[in-house]
Scaffold this active site. Structure first.
Site, PDB file in Angstrom:
ATOM      1  CG  HIS A   1      -3.318  -3.858   3.239  1.00 11.24           C
ATOM      2  ND1 HIS A   1      -2.342  -3.497   4.155  1.00 11.24           N
ATOM      3  CD2 HIS A   1      -3.809  -2.696   2.751  1.00 11.24           C
ATOM      4  CE1 HIS A   1      -2.254  -2.177   4.222  1.00 11.24           C
ATOM      5  NE2 HIS A   1      -3.137  -1.665   3.378  1.00 11.24           N
TER       6      HIS A   1
ATOM      7  CD  GLU B   1      -1.130  -6.628   5.278  1.00  6.58           C
ATOM      8  OE1 GLU B   1      -0.798  -6.812   4.091  1.00  6.58           O
ATOM      9  OE2 GLU B   1      -1.567  -5.535   5.708  1.00  6.58           O
TER      10      GLU B   1
ATOM     11  CB  CYS C   1      -0.993  -0.054   1.169  1.00  3.83           C
ATOM     12  SG  CYS C   1      -2.431   1.003   0.935  1.00  3.83           S
TER      13      CYS C   1
END
Ligand SMILES: [Mn+2]
Length: 245
Positions: free
Chosen positions: A215, A217, A110
């Protein structure tokens, strides 16, 4: 018997001004740990001390967060540019430059992808909706554990290979109001959204320098492509640090 060493991956912290505290969303830590590396959260130090920080790690995650000032990429100030943290910007830009100088594996997420592009000499749109009339709202308030739009990986890029090649399109979360404008010279686009917004970049001439606008993760358990990307990032950190892959 020799201990199997886990590579240490540094994760740039965010900063809560009201609480005067560093913090890091746990998903970064969990995903790096699941990939077999040891995550450490990096507080900010002065720009001339980043080299000592990089000496302690074998890979770097540039994380999400607030905006950095438009002056860093030569654009006019914009009212939508908010939550700037000068200590973080000074630290993180110096850290990113130094990591690139020593060919350390870097995963930019990001804001982190945007930093890679600006450090490399590119620019971003300060507020995408103002300048690109046909883009969707990439920050519509949907939580990061839910998807917002598709991304299409460019075939034969590193990202495409590292994500596992199939499928080359999948849905991702989205929480950004800025986007890549002028791509930095050493980077190529490795993924786009349906509206044309750049969703990933990579530096082909470097061992592992990849930025993603979403994102991954948060999607480690739900999207195999994201799990593959983070697992392969940890593997790259191990091999460049001289440990068995
Ligand atoms: Mn997006």
């Amino acid at each position: 018997m020799a201990k199997l060493m886990r590579s240490v991956i540094g994760i740039v912290s965010n900063f809560d001004v009201e609480k005067d505290g560093y913090f890091c969303h746990a998903h970064y830590v969990r995903a790096i740990a699941k990939a077999g590396a040891f995550p450490i959260i990096l507080p900010y130090v002065k720009a001339d001390e980043v080299s000592a920080v990089l000496d302690q790690i074998s890979g770097l995650v540039l994380t999400g967060g607030g905006d950095f000032p438009t002056e860093l990429y030569g654009a006019a100030p914009h009212s939508a540019v908010q939550r700037t943290i000068p200590e973080r910007d000074n630290f993180e830009f110096a850290l990113a430059r130094s990591a690139l100088d020593r060919s350390m594996p870097v995963l930019g997420i990001c804001r982190g992808m945007q930093i890679l592009n600006v450090v490399g000499g590119g620019t971003i749109y300060p507020h995408t909706l103002d300048e690109l009339p046909n883009v969707i709202d990439h920050r519509n308030g949907t939580p990061l554990d839910q998807t917002v739009h598709e991304v299409h990986l460019e075939r034969n890029t590193k990202l495409w290979r590292l994500c596992g090649e199939q499928p080359s399109s999948f849905r991702v979360n989205s929480y950004h109001h800025q986007a890549i404008k002028q791509l930095a010279p050493e980077f190529v686009v490795s993924a786009r959204a349906n509206d044309g917004v750049v969703e990933a970049i990579e530096a082909p001439g470097r061992p592992f320098v990849i930025g993603v606008q979403w994102h991954p993760e948060y999607m480690y358990d739900s999207e195999p492509a994201c799990r593959n990307l983070i697992d392969n990032f940890a593997t790259a950190c191990r091999s460049i640090a001289g440990e068995p892959a």
